[in-house]
Design an enzyme around this catalytic site. Structure first.
Site, PDB file in Angstrom:
ATOM      1  N   SER A 450       3.231   0.987  -3.188  1.00 49.17           N
ATOM      2  CA  SER A 450       4.041  -0.230  -3.155  1.00 49.17           C
ATOM      3  C   SER A 450       3.659  -1.049  -4.385  1.00 49.17           C
ATOM      4  CB  SER A 450       3.722  -1.029  -1.895  1.00 49.17           C
ATOM      5  OG  SER A 450       3.943  -0.224  -0.766  1.00 49.17           O
ATOM      6  N   CYS A 644       3.807  -4.716   5.903  1.00 46.51           N
ATOM      7  CA  CYS A 644       3.454  -3.610   5.006  1.00 46.51           C
ATOM      8  C   CYS A 644       2.044  -3.108   5.301  1.00 46.51           C
ATOM      9  CB  CYS A 644       3.540  -4.068   3.548  1.00 46.51           C
ATOM     10  SG  CYS A 644       3.120  -2.754   2.393  1.00 46.51           S
ATOM     11  N   ASP A 679       7.421  -1.701   5.331  1.00 44.31           N
ATOM     12  CA  ASP A 679       7.056  -0.770   4.266  1.00 44.31           C
ATOM     13  C   ASP A 679       5.712  -0.211   4.718  1.00 44.31           C
ATOM     14  OD1 ASP A 679       6.614   0.573   1.900  1.00 44.31           O
ATOM     15  OD2 ASP A 679       6.131  -1.206   0.729  1.00 44.31           O
ATOM     16  N   TRP A 681       3.094   3.199   5.905  1.00 48.17           N
ATOM     17  CA  TRP A 681       2.801   4.598   5.583  1.00 48.17           C
ATOM     18  C   TRP A 681       1.594   5.090   6.355  1.00 48.17           C
ATOM     19  CZ3 TRP A 681       2.141   0.566   2.035  1.00 48.17           C
ATOM     20  CH2 TRP A 681       0.830   0.236   1.712  1.00 48.17           C
TER      21      TRP A 681
HETATM   22  P1  FAD Z   1      -4.330  12.993  -0.621  1.00 47.10           P
HETATM   23  O1  FAD Z   1      -4.996  14.057  -1.360  1.00 47.10           O
HETATM   24  O2  FAD Z   1      -2.856  12.990  -0.581  1.00 47.10           O
HETATM   25  O3  FAD Z   1      -4.898  12.940   0.857  1.00 47.10           O
HETATM   26  C1  FAD Z   1      -4.355  12.004   1.753  1.00 47.10           C
HETATM   27  C2  FAD Z   1      -4.669  12.374   3.174  1.00 47.10           C
HETATM   28  O4  FAD Z   1      -4.058  13.621   3.504  1.00 47.10           O
HETATM   29  C3  FAD Z   1      -6.145  12.580   3.474  1.00 47.10           C
HETATM   30  O5  FAD Z   1      -6.810  11.377   3.705  1.00 47.10           O
HETATM   31  C4  FAD Z   1      -6.058  13.446   4.705  1.00 47.10           C
HETATM   32  O6  FAD Z   1      -5.785  12.671   5.839  1.00 47.10           O
HETATM   33  C5  FAD Z   1      -4.867  14.327   4.400  1.00 47.10           C
HETATM   34  N1  FAD Z   1      -5.348  15.567   3.776  1.00 47.10           N
HETATM   35  C6  FAD Z   1      -5.433  15.853   2.466  1.00 47.10           C
HETATM   36  N2  FAD Z   1      -5.974  17.079   2.279  1.00 47.10           N
HETATM   37  C7  FAD Z   1      -6.237  17.561   3.499  1.00 47.10           C
HETATM   38  C8  FAD Z   1      -6.807  18.777   3.984  1.00 47.10           C
HETATM   39  N3  FAD Z   1      -7.219  19.753   3.167  1.00 47.10           N
HETATM   40  N4  FAD Z   1      -6.933  18.933   5.313  1.00 47.10           N
HETATM   41  C9  FAD Z   1      -6.517  17.973   6.167  1.00 47.10           C
HETATM   42  N5  FAD Z   1      -5.990  16.814   5.774  1.00 47.10           N
HETATM   43  C10 FAD Z   1      -5.849  16.604   4.466  1.00 47.10           C
HETATM   44  N6  FAD Z   1      -1.693   3.653  -0.702  1.00 47.10           N
HETATM   45  C11 FAD Z   1      -2.356   2.634  -1.290  1.00 47.10           C
HETATM   46  O7  FAD Z   1      -3.581   2.707  -1.470  1.00 47.10           O
HETATM   47  N7  FAD Z   1      -1.700   1.493  -1.708  1.00 47.10           N
HETATM   48  C12 FAD Z   1      -0.369   1.338  -1.550  1.00 47.10           C
HETATM   49  O8  FAD Z   1       0.189   0.311  -1.918  1.00 47.10           O
HETATM   50  C13 FAD Z   1       0.364   2.408  -0.950  1.00 47.10           C
HETATM   51  N8  FAD Z   1       1.698   2.316  -0.766  1.00 47.10           N
HETATM   52  C14 FAD Z   1       2.370   3.354  -0.194  1.00 47.10           C
HETATM   53  C15 FAD Z   1       3.758   3.235  -0.037  1.00 47.10           C
HETATM   54  C16 FAD Z   1       4.461   4.283   0.517  1.00 47.10           C
HETATM   55  C17 FAD Z   1       5.945   4.172   0.681  1.00 47.10           C
HETATM   56  C18 FAD Z   1       3.775   5.454   0.936  1.00 47.10           C
HETATM   57  C19 FAD Z   1       4.529   6.598   1.548  1.00 47.10           C
HETATM   58  C20 FAD Z   1       2.413   5.553   0.806  1.00 47.10           C
HETATM   59  C21 FAD Z   1       1.696   4.516   0.224  1.00 47.10           C
HETATM   60  N9  FAD Z   1       0.328   4.617   0.027  1.00 47.10           N
HETATM   61  C22 FAD Z   1      -0.350   3.576  -0.543  1.00 47.10           C
HETATM   62  C23 FAD Z   1      -0.416   5.862   0.337  1.00 47.10           C
HETATM   63  C24 FAD Z   1      -0.463   6.745  -0.930  1.00 47.10           C
HETATM   64  O9  FAD Z   1       0.839   7.234  -1.219  1.00 47.10           O
HETATM   65  C25 FAD Z   1      -1.366   7.978  -0.809  1.00 47.10           C
HETATM   66  O10 FAD Z   1      -1.042   8.668   0.353  1.00 47.10           O
HETATM   67  C26 FAD Z   1      -2.824   7.662  -0.778  1.00 47.10           C
HETATM   68  O11 FAD Z   1      -3.188   6.915  -1.918  1.00 47.10           O
HETATM   69  C27 FAD Z   1      -3.661   8.934  -0.763  1.00 47.10           C
HETATM   70  O12 FAD Z   1      -3.312   9.738  -1.854  1.00 47.10           O
HETATM   71  P2  FAD Z   1      -4.321  10.811  -2.443  1.00 47.10           P
HETATM   72  O13 FAD Z   1      -3.550  11.740  -3.311  1.00 47.10           O
HETATM   73  O14 FAD Z   1      -5.503  10.137  -3.034  1.00 47.10           O
HETATM   74  O15 FAD Z   1      -4.824  11.563  -1.150  1.00 47.10           O
END
Ligand code: FAD
Length: 681
Positions: A450, A644, A679, A681
């Protein structure tokens, strides 16, 4: 200058795709009916990729199509698995179809001996995924015109057999709304469901098991009704992978991680979801004041890119996988020494999509194009049994693929990714054909954030507020480090010349393919949202955003502070924020007083500290304590409410608190009048 017709058509196609994306498909319905575009393409000999699904099925001899509406890749992955199983086990001639690649008006001539599967994720507030918007609008609209001219009342889909599975999250208000609406619409149009639709719930992490148990029952019914016989599954590769010795990673045509073809030459406008902008980090600031947890305010420079955003939109960031995980996967599959060998991938079925651009290298495929760190699919493990390097690994893999509890204990609890699992079973090399690796993982997906800046205040700078994901699991050595947020942290360290190692021990190729990301750049695009401030700044607003849920509200308040400073009349702007304690994780603690100064009494910020007192206080408690003001904003002031952040509990708790304060019908009225925005997630 001579302008090629095909160039014009490509430009027209890009313009239409962009319009469809930014209008969330609303304009698409208009273009879809305009015959000009289709016939121009046909005349120019460009129409070999048909948008008529029935024609496509006939041409490619298919009797089963698996449509998918996918945002994060999971529905697409399930669709691929259904197609694969339908073919391998039941002898169906299957294909998958991205819903945005086809038109639907020919569905009334769907072959009687065929079956359509729909795998549909619900996104946001009960909405279809971006790629499913045109289908969703078409199928639920009773005025939809089918090719034969039949109207909805004439039940034009009577020849069509189908089954559907939805991916949703129970904590959302509209649980699996998309599959429910589509199922009802299909059956209203006369289509025949061969089995009840299934629903997967992401809230408790049971999606995969929900899918597997639905699938089992569904296949029993479908095979019975279609007279299919289950057969012994033999692994058939979906892709032919060949090593190309004539090319090296220095060759200009080889994709080393570039996000699109345009990036192979010189990144060129227009930038969009299919051609992301390499956004340089302008500044990155740590917002937490406590060790061991990180939350970054990262600002990207958009100057000169032509990329525009509006307050309330989302920024999509395209990550790359960490060195450690790329190395691990190369090691367990015995590809380390060949990591930079150039490969070409060809789909063995004309309807299958190759998940990586090409030619590419093993390293680039794993680092930039495949979601190699994601959760492991239990169903997929059965494919790996035959490739186990010894008998004991074989039997362990067979057990994990068939025994739900064993899988849970060994794989789900420590959150293993595939390479971690393979490595935990044996230190020997798994000699997997590369097609298996391509089939094991979905495409690496962008993550959404966001936007926490106001486009009115800083049109050329866009910021996000991202909390770094790192999780450990009691009794296990494994640590799960979020792909994107740890990458962003590493980029921030680079930008800030921090020489300390990454706090969670992960490393990345920060210079990117051909060093195109040097200078702390990351591919990004803007995704439009409906989360909008009222056009009239005097309309009062109530915002609830604990944790990083405060991100868009920093933008909202920043925008209103500017409007107030410019002498505009700004309505009550009330923010409920929550964090653990004022000395740990109070986001933008020093910024709020500046906004307060500009907005004066119009701004009211109420903070719930969950760990400061003897009792945990959350935003919903504070809302109830401030019930009178809440009523004043939402009832007397006819204001908007915005929520949010965390979807699993907070959004529901806030909804319940508002119901307690205003009554059920008043909250429903806010939603139907589009004055209640979420909003989450
Ligand atoms: P990822 O690698 O995608 O992991 C995320 C999660 O997936 C893990 O914590 C775990 O639960 C699961 N996962 C991953 N790998 C495995 C595995 N091997 N086994 C089991 N489970 C697993 N985040 C913010 O910090 N700020 C924001 O403003 C924000 N806004 C968002 C708005 C929207 C519309 C959406 C959809 C999401 C938003 N998010 C926000 C969340 C953000 O998009 C990410 O999901 C978050 O930052 C994690 O991303 P990452 O790639 O670091 O983690």
């Amino acid at each position: 200058t001579k302008v090629d017709v095909s160039d014009l058509l490509i430009l027209l196609g890009v313009a239409l795709a962009t319009a469809a994306y930014f209008t969330k498909g609303k304009l698409w319905a208009v273009e879809r009916k305009a015959p000009v575009f289709a016939s121009t393409l046909a005349a120019a000999g460009q129409a070999e990729k048909t948008r008529d699904i029935v024609k496509k099925m006939r041409e490619s001899n298919k009797n089963a199509v698996v449509f998918y509406g996918s945002q994060t890749g999971t529905a697409e992955d399930y669709a691929n698995r259904l197609a694969k199983e339908g073919h391998a086990k039941y002898g169906l001639q299957t294909m998958t179809a991205d819903l945005e690649d086809y038109e639907y008006d020919s569905l009334d001539s769907f072959p009687e001996d065929a079956v359509a599967f729909f795998v549909l994720a619900t996104y946001g507030e009960g909405e279809p995924t971006d790629n499913a918007v045109p289908f969703f609008d078409f199928i639920k609209d009773p005025d939809s015109q089918f090719a034969s001219g039949q109207s909805a009342e004439e039940t034009p889909l009577t020849a069509m057999k189908y089954v559907a599975f939805g991916l949703g999250n129970k904590t959302y208000e509209h649980y699996n709304a998309v599959v429910k609406i589509c199922d009802a619409a299909l059956s209203k149009l006369g289509a025949c469901a061969l089995a009840p639709y299934g629903m997967g719930d992401d809230a408790d992490g049971t999606m995969e098991e929900d899918f597997l148990s639905w699938k089992e029952e569904m296949w029993t019914q479908v095979s019975q009704k279609m007279g299919l016989e289950a057969r012994e599954v033999q692994y058939e590769p979906a892709f032919e992978v060949t090593e190309d010795d004539e090319l090296s990673r220095e060759s200009g045509s080889v994709f080393l991680g570039e996000p699109s073809k345009k990036h192979l030459t010189k990144a060129a406008k227009p930038f969009n979801a299919n051609n992301p902008f390499l956004a340089p980090i302008a500044t990155s600031t740590e917002l937490f004041t406590v060790k061991g947890r990180n939350c970054m305010h990262v600002e990207f420079d958009l100057a000169g890119s032509g990329v525009k955003y509006k307050t309330g939109d989302h920024l999509a960031l395209w990550p790359s996988n960490a060195d450690q995980e790329v190395e691990r996967l190369l090691r367990v599959t015995g590809l380390t020494s060949k990591r930079h060998t150039v490969i070409r991938v060809r789909a063995l079925d004309s309807t299958a999509k190759v998940p990586v651009p090409q030619p590419t290298t093993y390293d680039a495929a794993m680092r930039y194009y495949l979601e190699i760190c994601g959760p492991v699919s239990r169903q997929f493990l059965s494919t790996l049994v035959q490739f186990a390097p010894d008998e004991s690994s074989k039997s362990e893999m067979a057990l994990l693929s068939s025994d739900k509890d064993a899988f849970h204990k060994k794989v789900s609890v420590p959150h293993f990714n595939l390479a971690q699992l393979l490595e935990s079973i044996t230190s020997k090399t798994w000699n997997l054909p590369f097609s298996v690796i391509l089939e094991a993982f979905g495409k690496l997906q962008p993550r959404y954030y966001s936007i926490s800046s106001s486009s009115l205040v800083s049109p050329n700078k866009v910021s996000v507020t991202a909390i770094v994901e790192t999780k450990s699991f009691p009794g296990h050595k494994n640590v799960l480090n979020g792909v994107t947020t740890n990458y962003l942290l590493a980029l921030s360290q680079l930008k800030n010349n921090v020489t300390d190692p990454h706090p969670y021990g992960v490393g990345y190729d920060l210079a990117g393919p051909r060093e195109k990301y040097s200078g702390a750049k990351i591919p990004a695009h803007v995704r439009q949202s409906n989360f909008r401030l009222p056009a009239d700044p005097s309309v009062p607003i109530l915002m609830v955003g604990p944790g990083t849920g405060v991100a868009p509200f920093r933008a909202f308040v920043e925008e209103r502070a500017k409007q107030a400073a410019e002498g505009m009349q700004v309505g009550k702007t009330m923010l409920f924020y929550g964090c653990r304690s004022r000395n740990e994780d109070f986001l933008y603690k020093d910024t709020w007083p500046q906004y307060q100064q500009a907005l004066g009494d119009a701004f009211d910020m109420d903070v719930a500290f969950s760990r400061e007192g003897s009792q945990k206080v959350y935003v919903q408690h504070r809302l109830k304590q401030r019930a009178e003001e809440v009523k004043r904003i939402l009832v007397e002031g006819k204001g908007n409410v915005y929520v949010c952040g965390d979807a699993s509990h907070m959004a529901r708790d806030v909804n319940n608190a508002l119901v307690e304060i205003l009554g059920d019908s008043a909250v429903q009225a806010l939603r139907t009048q589009t004055k209640y925005f979420e909003d989450v997630w």
